[in-house]
Design a protein around this motif. Sequence first.
Motif, short mmCIF file in Angstrom:
data_model
loop_
_atom_site.label_atom_id
_atom_site.label_comp_id
_atom_site.label_asym_id
_atom_site.label_seq_id
_atom_site.Cartn_x
_atom_site.Cartn_y
_atom_site.Cartn_z
N THR A 257 0.85 -1.19 0.00
CA THR A 257 0.00 0.00 0.00
C THR A 257 0.88 1.24 0.00
O THR A 257 2.11 1.15 -0.02
CB THR A 257 -0.90 0.03 1.24
N ARG A 258 0.24 2.38 0.09
CA ARG A 258 0.99 3.64 0.14
C ARG A 258 1.86 3.73 1.39
O ARG A 258 2.83 4.49 1.42
CB ARG A 258 0.03 4.83 0.09
N ASP A 259 1.53 2.96 2.41
CA ASP A 259 2.27 3.00 3.67
C ASP A 259 3.40 1.98 3.75
O ASP A 259 4.13 1.94 4.74
CB ASP A 259 1.31 2.78 4.85
N THR A 260 3.52 1.12 2.73
CA THR A 260 4.58 0.10 2.75
C THR A 260 5.94 0.77 2.55
O THR A 260 6.15 1.48 1.57
CB THR A 260 4.35 -0.94 1.64
N PRO A 261 6.88 0.57 3.46
CA PRO A 261 8.19 1.20 3.31
C PRO A 261 9.04 0.48 2.27
O PRO A 261 8.83 -0.71 1.98
CB PRO A 261 8.80 1.05 4.71
N ASP A 262 9.99 1.20 1.72
CA ASP A 262 10.95 0.59 0.80
C ASP A 262 11.81 -0.42 1.56
O ASP A 262 12.30 -0.12 2.65
CB ASP A 262 11.87 1.64 0.17
N PRO A 263 12.02 -1.61 0.99
CA PRO A 263 12.94 -2.55 1.62
C PRO A 263 14.39 -2.11 1.38
O PRO A 263 14.65 -1.29 0.48
CB PRO A 263 12.64 -3.86 0.89
N LYS B 183 6.21 5.44 -6.14
CA LYS B 183 4.90 5.94 -5.75
C LYS B 183 4.59 7.24 -6.47
O LYS B 183 5.50 8.02 -6.79
CB LYS B 183 4.85 6.15 -4.22
N ASP B 184 3.33 7.45 -6.72
CA ASP B 184 2.88 8.67 -7.40
C ASP B 184 3.18 9.88 -6.52
O ASP B 184 2.86 9.89 -5.33
CB ASP B 184 1.38 8.57 -7.68
N LYS B 185 3.80 10.90 -7.11
CA LYS B 185 4.20 12.08 -6.32
C LYS B 185 3.02 12.85 -5.77
O LYS B 185 3.14 13.53 -4.75
CB LYS B 185 5.08 12.99 -7.18
N THR B 186 1.88 12.76 -6.42
CA THR B 186 0.70 13.50 -5.97
C THR B 186 -0.11 12.73 -4.93
O THR B 186 -0.41 13.23 -3.85
CB THR B 186 -0.19 13.85 -7.17
N SER B 187 -0.44 11.47 -5.27
CA SER B 187 -1.32 10.69 -4.40
C SER B 187 -0.57 9.87 -3.35
O SER B 187 -1.16 9.49 -2.33
CB SER B 187 -2.18 9.74 -5.24
N GLY B 188 0.69 9.57 -3.62
CA GLY B 188 1.46 8.72 -2.72
C GLY B 188 1.17 7.24 -2.89
O GLY B 188 1.73 6.40 -2.17
N GLU B 189 0.29 6.90 -3.84
CA GLU B 189 -0.06 5.50 -4.07
C GLU B 189 1.02 4.81 -4.90
O GLU B 189 1.65 5.44 -5.76
CB GLU B 189 -1.41 5.40 -4.80
N PRO B 190 1.25 3.50 -4.70
CA PRO B 190 2.22 2.77 -5.52
C PRO B 190 1.83 2.80 -7.00
O PRO B 190 0.64 2.62 -7.34
CB PRO B 190 2.15 1.34 -4.97
N THR B 191 2.80 3.05 -7.85
CA THR B 191 2.53 3.07 -9.30
C THR B 191 2.48 1.66 -9.87
O THR B 191 2.04 1.46 -11.00
CB THR B 191 3.63 3.84 -10.05
N GLY B 192 2.99 0.69 -9.12
CA GLY B 192 3.10 -0.68 -9.62
C GLY B 192 4.53 -1.06 -9.98
O GLY B 192 4.84 -2.24 -10.11
#
Length: 544
Positions: free
Chosen positions: A167-173, A180-189
């Motif tokens: 999700t948007r809250d998952t940290p980078d390993p 992540k999208d710079k506007t929404s913070g959601e993962p781009t895939g």
Amino acid sequence: MTTARAEPADSIFFNGNVYTVNRKQPHAEAIAVERERTAFVGSNTDAEKFRGKNTRVIDLRGRAVFPGFTDSHCHIFGIGEREINFNLEGTNTLEDLLTKVQERVSKTESGKWITGRGWIETFWKPPQFPTRADLDKIAPRDPVFLTRADGHAAIANSAALKIAGITRDTPDPFGGEILKDKTSGEPTGMLLDNAMDLVSKDIPPPNEAEREQAFVVGVEREIKLGWCEIQNAGSELADQAIIRRAFDAGKIKIRVINAAYGPGEAAQKLLQDGPILNAYGHCFTQRTIKIIFDGALGSRGAALLAPYSDKADTSGYLTQKESELAPMFEQALRHGIQVETHAIGDRANRIILDLYERAFRTVPIEQRKIREPRWRVEHAQILSAQDLPRFAKLGVIASMQPSHAISDLFFAPARLGLDRLAGAYGWNSLLKAGTMICGGSDAPIERGEPMVEFYAAVARKSIRGESGEGWHPEQAVSREESLKMFTANAAYAAFEENDKGSIEPGKLADFTVLSNDIMKIPEPEILKTRCVMTVIGGAIVYSE
């Protein structure tokens, strides 16, 4: 003429245009083979002395003959899987990619994973990564995971991200990034390097039979292309067992230098048990640990000393912790284990050279099982001027893949800027500094064809003959140096110079026979040249 003895040979190859890569006798017409090794190299007339009633005689019809080509860096299971599975090479637009995926979705049982590899956005317009939204349009319910050609990035759709819990809250390993999208913070895939594992862990792995099929199919392809030896750049314990079983069953006839991935279980077992040398009639050797130390340039994971020119908020990342590598390196020196490390960015190359140098200082020669360890850096693509001469000074081999330059140089100027390109893919600079370079293909990331690699090294142009600003044509090498990269230098990099790398009496009778003389024909004709015969241990394992 060079004569070992005039007893009847098992076979004689005559009427050839033989390039021996032996300075004492660079050219010949004929080769006699006895008990899998070369017994004679010389003229057609003198070869007759080795003819007996049971000698097999092969007319080469004037073809160009070379020491058996070695691919010093490939991923053999990936090559086979590319041949068997969902191959996304040649997807020249995003629309083309989506069309192929949509066709695959229509043929796949609902709920099953759809996986593939080989897409690259370099020539798309615009040259941008795909997104999960793109995939969701054609696969809204079935999980999709498509690996970029370089193997260091992948695109996942929303269904795949949901299964992985991203999700948007998952940290980078560590050693990876979730874009992540710079506007929404959601993962781009898009998932880079170690972030790919967050999804791939949930994908059902191929079973052992499928893995073995991939290995055998990959080997068959390599032999038809003229490769007599492959140096497999990394394997886990399960794959090592598959390789051994294939040899036990007599399913393959190629020479394999196999590396074990480290740090981890495979590397620890190699350090514990020691190397395997020249098993199956000099066809299997395992004495190398392979480390992946950074990502790839195309996906901006390569670790740079300064930020990316086209993305100033990142300079890439390391994918292993230095503190974990240092003790393993010292142990490798003491146990006679070679180390090869994937390093693409200038920061990754500098740090790995630092780590190598520290290990060499810590473990003196008298405490090493092998005095000359011949450690390698795989790729060595981007080097700073101050680090370039360190390879020769430390005795470190640069294991490089010429096709990377003619692929990457379409986007490398944007990633690096023109100044840093002076130290990119610097084959000639490394050679002039006294560095040993062995040549490979990195297939399935690249096509894996020896003629593409040879051409790239001598032409430094795309396969369409293109060049451009920052391509540094002065870094192209001579045909003689290119040939050595895939023969004599590759043998040295695997401690095989007494058995392979040149055609001379006493060495293994491995030959690659080509349709054209690549040492003389115009550069574009090299790409039209094909393998007409592959000979391993005197046996013709492929012939047109």
